[in-house]
Design a protein around this motif. Sequence first.
Motif: not given
Length: 254
Positions: A29-36, A51-58, A74-77
Amino acid sequence: MSIPPIHVADRSLFRYDERATEKRVGLIVLATDHSVEPDFARLVSSERVGIFSTRVQYANPTTPDNLRKMAPRLTEAAALILPDEELDVVCFMCTSASVVIGNDAIRVAIQQAKPGVPVVTPTMAAVAGLRKLGARRISVLTPYTLETSEPMAAYFAAQGFSIESFTCLGLEDDRRMAELSRDTLIEEAVAATSPDADALFISCTALRSASVVAKIEARINRPVVSSNQASAWACLTQCGLPGPSSAVAGSLFA
């Protein structure tokens, strides 16, 4: 106050399930996301699906150049999602980035960290969903600027869809996109739908459109596919499990 002796349980009596949850869905998920995450909690998560989420710098604004900058991250995320454990599917949750980076490049980057895992993007899911619904002529609504919307139009045209109308809202910040009211989304969706379209696609994982898909369908009398709704459907399909009713999530879940 005295403390009684601490009892240590006999671990030889323990039984373990193979997994804490039967199916594992990974989200980038984008670092700035509120909806996903709220949408996936409502549409996907259950006793059987974790559901297992991580965030990617954006960083905003939402431009093709800024979207491309996520590619090397993306690979690191992906590696941060349950390290060294298998996932049933990983979904990179950014529609516009999946167009400008490319679905194949995203798949390669994620599978470097999670070899062999099925990869979903919102554009892959939307195309599959529209085809499942039998749609050939579509209307498209995006919240983006013209610069970011043009690659989206080219992508769907290249997938063989006839674009009957294309509307963009001209927003640059995905946080503002997430703040668009649901009533505004409904009205803009109705206005964006061509009478010649078989279905409407609403792009962008930031929009809260998944929560009003059924209401929009009732207004325009045709199917609606949105980024988060289609991604949720595609992830559940990979898991071999049903989702919520079409009354909740739209015709795609019928």
